[in-house]
Design a protein around this motif. Sequence first.
Motif, PDB file in Angstrom:
ATOM      1  N   ALA A 109      -8.121  16.306  13.512  1.00 43.26           N
ATOM      2  CA  ALA A 109      -9.353  16.181  12.746  1.00 43.26           C
ATOM      3  C   ALA A 109      -9.218  16.649  11.299  1.00 43.26           C
ATOM      4  N   ASP A 110      -8.287  17.546  11.011  1.00 43.39           N
ATOM      5  CA  ASP A 110      -8.141  18.004   9.629  1.00 43.39           C
ATOM      6  C   ASP A 110      -7.533  16.934   8.721  1.00 43.39           C
ATOM      7  N   ALA A 111      -7.070  15.823   9.284  1.00 41.31           N
ATOM      8  CA  ALA A 111      -6.594  14.696   8.475  1.00 41.31           C
ATOM      9  C   ALA A 111      -7.753  13.777   8.071  1.00 41.31           C
ATOM     10  N   ILE A 112      -8.922  13.978   8.690  1.00 37.23           N
ATOM     11  CA  ILE A 112     -10.120  13.200   8.339  1.00 37.23           C
ATOM     12  C   ILE A 112     -10.767  13.879   7.138  1.00 37.23           C
ATOM     13  N   VAL A 113     -10.646  13.242   5.990  1.00 41.63           N
ATOM     14  CA  VAL A 113     -11.123  13.875   4.758  1.00 41.63           C
ATOM     15  C   VAL A 113     -12.573  13.535   4.437  1.00 41.63           C
ATOM     16  N   LYS A 114     -13.092  12.474   5.068  1.00 38.04           N
ATOM     17  CA  LYS A 114     -14.467  12.059   4.834  1.00 38.04           C
ATOM     18  C   LYS A 114     -14.932  11.233   6.021  1.00 38.04           C
ATOM     19  N   ILE A 115     -16.216  11.369   6.359  1.00 37.75           N
ATOM     20  CA  ILE A 115     -16.840  10.513   7.366  1.00 37.75           C
ATOM     21  C   ILE A 115     -18.033   9.854   6.689  1.00 37.75           C
ATOM     22  N   LEU A 116     -17.998   8.535   6.627  1.00 44.19           N
ATOM     23  CA  LEU A 116     -19.037   7.784   5.921  1.00 44.19           C
ATOM     24  C   LEU A 116     -19.867   6.960   6.887  1.00 44.19           C
ATOM     25  N   ASP A 117     -21.189   6.989   6.710  1.00 43.28           N
ATOM     26  CA  ASP A 117     -22.051   6.086   7.471  1.00 43.28           C
ATOM     27  C   ASP A 117     -21.627   4.661   7.167  1.00 43.28           C
ATOM     28  N   PHE A 118     -21.659   3.798   8.194  1.00 43.30           N
ATOM     29  CA  PHE A 118     -21.178   2.428   8.038  1.00 43.30           C
ATOM     30  C   PHE A 118     -22.138   1.455   8.740  1.00 43.30           C
ATOM     31  N   ASP A 123      -6.392  10.868   5.577  1.00 45.08           N
ATOM     32  CA  ASP A 123      -5.278  11.097   4.672  1.00 45.08           C
ATOM     33  C   ASP A 123      -3.986  10.999   5.484  1.00 45.08           C
ATOM     34  N   PRO A 124      -3.209   9.931   5.305  1.00 40.49           N
ATOM     35  CA  PRO A 124      -2.006   9.752   6.126  1.00 40.49           C
ATOM     36  C   PRO A 124      -0.986  10.881   5.968  1.00 40.49           C
ATOM     37  N   GLN A 125      -1.012  11.577   4.836  1.00 41.40           N
ATOM     38  CA  GLN A 125      -0.079  12.697   4.621  1.00 41.40           C
ATOM     39  C   GLN A 125      -0.380  13.875   5.550  1.00 41.40           C
ATOM     40  N   LYS A 126      -1.624  13.941   6.068  1.00 42.38           N
ATOM     41  CA  LYS A 126      -2.035  15.063   6.919  1.00 42.38           C
ATOM     42  C   LYS A 126      -2.001  14.740   8.412  1.00 42.38           C
ATOM     43  N   VAL A 127      -1.724  13.496   8.758  1.00 44.38           N
ATOM     44  CA  VAL A 127      -1.721  13.083  10.163  1.00 44.38           C
ATOM     45  C   VAL A 127      -0.467  13.623  10.851  1.00 44.38           C
ATOM     46  N   ASN A 128      -0.668  14.319  11.963  1.00 47.03           N
ATOM     47  CA  ASN A 128       0.462  14.897  12.689  1.00 47.03           C
ATOM     48  C   ASN A 128       1.221  13.869  13.524  1.00 47.03           C
ATOM     49  N   SER A 129       0.514  12.859  14.028  1.00 46.59           N
ATOM     50  CA  SER A 129       1.155  11.820  14.840  1.00 46.59           C
ATOM     51  C   SER A 129       1.821  10.790  13.942  1.00 46.59           C
ATOM     52  N   GLU A 130       2.698   9.994  14.546  1.00 48.37           N
ATOM     53  CA  GLU A 130       3.401   8.956  13.792  1.00 48.37           C
ATOM     54  C   GLU A 130       2.451   7.832  13.396  1.00 48.37           C
ATOM     55  N   ILE A 131       2.579   7.352  12.160  1.00 48.32           N
ATOM     56  CA  ILE A 131       1.840   6.174  11.690  1.00 48.32           C
ATOM     57  C   ILE A 131       2.856   5.065  11.477  1.00 48.32           C
ATOM     58  N   ARG A 132       2.587   3.928  12.095  1.00 47.06           N
ATOM     59  CA  ARG A 132       3.441   2.746  11.897  1.00 47.06           C
ATOM     60  C   ARG A 132       2.588   1.638  11.306  1.00 47.06           C
ATOM     61  N   TYR A 133       3.141   0.961  10.312  1.00 43.72           N
ATOM     62  CA  TYR A 133       2.491  -0.210   9.729  1.00 43.72           C
ATOM     63  C   TYR A 133       3.083  -1.427  10.422  1.00 43.72           C
ATOM     64  N   GLU A 134       2.243  -2.093  11.226  1.00 42.73           N
ATOM     65  CA  GLU A 134       2.742  -3.155  12.088  1.00 42.73           C
ATOM     66  C   GLU A 134       2.023  -4.469  11.814  1.00 42.73           C
ATOM     67  N   MET A 153       0.838  -1.184   0.000  1.00 43.12           N
ATOM     68  CA  MET A 153       0.000   0.000   0.000  1.00 43.12           C
ATOM     69  C   MET A 153       0.880   1.243   0.000  1.00 43.12           C
ATOM     70  N   GLY A 154       0.566   2.177  -0.827  1.00 36.34           N
ATOM     71  CA  GLY A 154       1.294   3.434  -0.860  1.00 36.34           C
ATOM     72  C   GLY A 154       0.880   4.334   0.295  1.00 36.34           C
ATOM     73  N   ILE A 155       1.792   5.133   0.781  1.00 38.96           N
ATOM     74  CA  ILE A 155       1.522   6.037   1.888  1.00 38.96           C
ATOM     75  C   ILE A 155       0.455   7.061   1.528  1.00 38.96           C
ATOM     76  N   ASP A 156       0.208   7.257   0.233  1.00 41.83           N
ATOM     77  CA  ASP A 156      -0.749   8.267  -0.192  1.00 41.83           C
ATOM     78  C   ASP A 156      -2.192   7.752  -0.188  1.00 41.83           C
ATOM     79  N   GLN A 157      -2.414   6.474   0.077  1.00 42.82           N
ATOM     80  CA  GLN A 157      -3.762   5.939   0.095  1.00 42.82           C
ATOM     81  C   GLN A 157      -4.418   6.187   1.440  1.00 42.82           C
ATOM     82  N   LEU A 158      -5.738   6.383   1.418  1.00 41.23           N
ATOM     83  CA  LEU A 158      -6.470   6.615   2.651  1.00 41.23           C
ATOM     84  C   LEU A 158      -6.360   5.422   3.587  1.00 41.23           C
ATOM     85  N   ILE A 159      -6.330   5.717   4.875  1.00 43.80           N
ATOM     86  CA  ILE A 159      -6.488   4.676   5.870  1.00 43.80           C
ATOM     87  C   ILE A 159      -7.824   4.929   6.556  1.00 43.80           C
TER      88      ILE A 159
END
Length: 115
Positions: free
Chosen positions: A92-101, A64-75, A1-7
């Motif tokens: 919260a500004d790293a949350i680009v969308k909130i979808l009903d689930f 959007d992982p590019q906008k997250v201020n905290s560290e992201i680790r893929y574990e 997965m590329g770092i630019d993809q949404l998590i």
Amino acid sequence: MGIDQLILHITTRDRAEIAQRTGVYRADSLDTEGFIHCSTQDQVIWVANQFYAGQRDLVLLCIDPQKVNSEIRYEAVEGVGTFPHIYGELNADAIVKILDFPPHADGTFLLPNNL
């Protein structure tokens, strides 16, 4: 997965609204495990069906992982795969969308069409 993809992160509508109001999101797991559990698009349905079957009032935070201020680790999670974990509060500004689930009638989940 590329770092630019949404998590993605599964939470309740109430918690998502609090994050929008306060500017930060905190999951209980941040206090108990030291990080916020997240998933890739390929993983989120397995997580939802494994841990949230039948639960209502859920939303997906699309991050959007590019906008997250905290560290992201893929574990690695033994026997399951490698998952993204956010080590700190989620701005919260790293949350680009909130979808009903919502679950289907049988309690299982599918990816929302608008993801």
